[in-house]
Design a protein around this motif. Sequence first.
Motif, PDB file in Angstrom:
ATOM      1  N   LEU A 167       0.829  -1.206   0.000  1.00 18.54           N
ATOM      2  CA  LEU A 167       0.000   0.000   0.000  1.00 18.54           C
ATOM      3  C   LEU A 167       0.863   1.256   0.000  1.00 18.54           C
ATOM      4  CD1 LEU A 167      -2.887  -1.014   2.442  1.00 18.54           C
ATOM      5  CD2 LEU A 167      -3.072  -0.584  -0.017  1.00 18.54           C
ATOM      6  N   ARG A 168       1.972   1.235   0.701  1.00 18.62           N
ATOM      7  CA  ARG A 168       2.865   2.398   0.698  1.00 18.62           C
ATOM      8  C   ARG A 168       3.366   2.702  -0.712  1.00 18.62           C
ATOM      9  NH1 ARG A 168       6.578   1.088   6.072  1.00 18.62           N
ATOM     10  NH2 ARG A 168       5.014   1.744   7.630  1.00 18.62           N
ATOM     11  N   ASN A 169       3.451   1.664  -1.534  1.00 18.97           N
ATOM     12  CA  ASN A 169       3.940   1.845  -2.891  1.00 18.97           C
ATOM     13  C   ASN A 169       2.903   2.492  -3.797  1.00 18.97           C
ATOM     14  OD1 ASN A 169       6.120   1.445  -4.777  1.00 18.97           O
ATOM     15  ND2 ASN A 169       4.893  -0.162  -5.732  1.00 18.97           N
ATOM     16  N   VAL A 170       1.606   2.357  -3.452  1.00 16.43           N
ATOM     17  CA  VAL A 170       0.564   2.895  -4.338  1.00 16.43           C
ATOM     18  C   VAL A 170      -0.015   4.217  -3.851  1.00 16.43           C
ATOM     19  CG1 VAL A 170      -0.063   0.628  -5.249  1.00 16.43           C
ATOM     20  CG2 VAL A 170      -1.262   1.505  -3.236  1.00 16.43           C
ATOM     21  N   PHE A 171       0.380   4.647  -2.649  1.00 14.87           N
ATOM     22  CA  PHE A 171      -0.075   5.931  -2.119  1.00 14.87           C
ATOM     23  C   PHE A 171       1.065   6.945  -2.115  1.00 14.87           C
ATOM     24  CE2 PHE A 171      -3.592   3.529  -0.305  1.00 14.87           C
ATOM     25  CZ  PHE A 171      -4.629   4.450  -0.289  1.00 14.87           C
ATOM     26  N   PHE A 172       0.739   8.190  -2.454  1.00 14.56           N
ATOM     27  CA  PHE A 172       1.659   9.288  -2.174  1.00 14.56           C
ATOM     28  C   PHE A 172       1.450   9.758  -0.739  1.00 14.56           C
ATOM     29  CE2 PHE A 172       2.337  13.877  -1.772  1.00 14.56           C
ATOM     30  CZ  PHE A 172       3.696  13.938  -2.039  1.00 14.56           C
ATOM     31  N   ASP A 173       0.176   9.962  -0.362  1.00 13.53           N
ATOM     32  CA  ASP A 173      -0.158  10.405   0.986  1.00 13.53           C
ATOM     33  C   ASP A 173      -0.274   9.179   1.902  1.00 13.53           C
ATOM     34  OD1 ASP A 173      -1.127  11.483   3.313  1.00 13.53           O
ATOM     35  OD2 ASP A 173      -2.847  12.492   2.405  1.00 13.53           O
ATOM     36  N   GLN A 174       0.798   8.908   2.620  1.00 11.02           N
ATOM     37  CA  GLN A 174       0.861   7.709   3.459  1.00 11.02           C
ATOM     38  C   GLN A 174      -0.117   7.753   4.636  1.00 11.02           C
ATOM     39  OE1 GLN A 174       3.473   5.078   2.679  1.00 11.02           O
ATOM     40  NE2 GLN A 174       3.046   6.236   0.819  1.00 11.02           N
ATOM     41  N   THR A 175      -0.596   8.932   5.000  1.00 10.34           N
ATOM     42  CA  THR A 175      -1.514   9.043   6.141  1.00 10.34           C
ATOM     43  C   THR A 175      -2.884   8.432   5.830  1.00 10.34           C
ATOM     44  OG1 THR A 175      -2.360  11.234   5.494  1.00 10.34           O
ATOM     45  CG2 THR A 175      -0.374  11.164   6.878  1.00 10.34           C
ATOM     46  N   LEU A 176      -3.164   8.172   4.553  1.00 12.70           N
ATOM     47  CA  LEU A 176      -4.450   7.583   4.166  1.00 12.70           C
ATOM     48  C   LEU A 176      -4.496   6.073   4.408  1.00 12.70           C
ATOM     49  CD1 LEU A 176      -5.099   9.492   0.815  1.00 12.70           C
ATOM     50  CD2 LEU A 176      -6.234   9.869   3.019  1.00 12.70           C
ATOM     51  N   ILE A 177      -3.359   5.475   4.666  1.00 15.89           N
ATOM     52  CA  ILE A 177      -3.312   4.028   4.899  1.00 15.89           C
ATOM     53  C   ILE A 177      -3.780   3.740   6.322  1.00 15.89           C
ATOM     54  CG2 ILE A 177      -1.838   1.979   4.964  1.00 15.89           C
ATOM     55  CD1 ILE A 177       0.048   3.439   3.018  1.00 15.89           C
ATOM     56  N   ASN A 178      -4.914   3.056   6.427  1.00 17.90           N
ATOM     57  CA  ASN A 178      -5.470   2.740   7.748  1.00 17.90           C
ATOM     58  C   ASN A 178      -5.764   1.246   7.859  1.00 17.90           C
ATOM     59  OD1 ASN A 178      -7.895   2.318   6.301  1.00 17.90           O
ATOM     60  ND2 ASN A 178      -8.552   4.440   6.653  1.00 17.90           N
ATOM     61  N   ASP A 179      -6.283   0.841   9.002  1.00 15.54           N
ATOM     62  CA  ASP A 179      -6.529  -0.586   9.254  1.00 15.54           C
ATOM     63  C   ASP A 179      -7.550  -1.168   8.280  1.00 15.54           C
ATOM     64  OD1 ASP A 179      -4.717  -0.571  11.321  1.00 15.54           O
ATOM     65  OD2 ASP A 179      -6.223  -0.314  12.903  1.00 15.54           O
ATOM     66  N   GLU A 180      -8.558  -0.370   7.915  1.00 14.86           N
ATOM     67  CA  GLU A 180      -9.573  -0.875   6.985  1.00 14.86           C
ATOM     68  C   GLU A 180      -8.958  -1.194   5.629  1.00 14.86           C
ATOM     69  OE1 GLU A 180     -13.444   0.649   4.435  1.00 14.86           O
ATOM     70  OE2 GLU A 180     -12.893   1.766   6.238  1.00 14.86           O
ATOM     71  N   LEU A 181      -8.136  -0.277   5.125  1.00 17.44           N
ATOM     72  CA  LEU A 181      -7.469  -0.510   3.845  1.00 17.44           C
ATOM     73  C   LEU A 181      -6.582  -1.747   3.904  1.00 17.44           C
ATOM     74  CD1 LEU A 181      -6.392   3.058   2.704  1.00 17.44           C
ATOM     75  CD2 LEU A 181      -7.851   1.510   1.421  1.00 17.44           C
ATOM     76  N   ILE A 182      -5.822  -1.866   4.955  1.00 16.73           N
ATOM     77  CA  ILE A 182      -4.924  -3.008   5.104  1.00 16.73           C
ATOM     78  C   ILE A 182      -5.716  -4.306   5.119  1.00 16.73           C
ATOM     79  CG2 ILE A 182      -3.325  -4.147   6.697  1.00 16.73           C
ATOM     80  CD1 ILE A 182      -2.422  -1.286   7.528  1.00 16.73           C
TER      81      ILE A 182
END
Length: 273
Positions: free
Chosen positions: A164-179
């Motif tokens: 997910l870090r590879n597909v986001f520029f804004d890393q703050t959008l990565i949350n538990d639901e996405l994971i």
Amino acid sequence: MTVNGLNQTYLKVADINLYCEYILNNKPPILLIHGFASSTYTFRRIIPFLQKQYSVIAVDLPGFGKSEKSTSFIYSFQNYAKLMIECIHQFGYSNTHIVAHSMGGQIALNMALIAPEKINKLVLLCSSGYLKRAKKFLIFTSYLPYFEKFVHYYIQRKGIKLHLRNVFFDQTLINDELIQEFGKPLNEKGFYKALIRLLRHREGDLLPKQLWDIHVPTLLIWGEEDRVVPVEVGQRLVSDLPDAQLITYEKTGHLITEERPELVFNNIMMHTF
């Protein structure tokens, strides 16, 4: 079944069980096609905007999401394209707009090549392009007994959070639901079998001379910080497609529908109306 205002169902298309989310409201139809190792979940933030202006159909491709992980389907772009065309027919439409992300872009382009009369306009989000077919040695190796374990290890070794870090520029959008949601397929055994079949059957991306024959109006939307499919691919596509324009977003990565849903929607509206 209805969830968040969308109907959920399974369609039998060419003997494949396809999971679909849709809302039909007498407005122009729009078909959403996700990318590699993804699902209709990719479009969750943009669908609430789209359903105000369109009849929305989102489909999990065979091998991904909640759709069947068939071990008989030939996982080629052409076959994916034919399935999506038949899916449109099953919903009662003769043609549609298409929004496609990443690998889904190649499927949409194949649809435009096979049946241009079925497509009103294309919107390609960070579309894959110019990738060649897998090398013969890798295809041969995929038939060996241990190969599925190798693919499982290769994908699992970094963990979903790093992907997910590879597909986001804004890393703050990565949350538990996405994971959790993006990690679900990685726990399904059938996913790896389908992935191997995709490796074997996926033809190379469309060649420039094939793209020259696609005259469907096309909008390319790209994140300038896309590390998966660099914006240079979009720049090549816009030069090879006869009727195309390219829009880029600053400080945006590959998963553009998560980072800029409202802006993507506004650009879709400008292109399709």
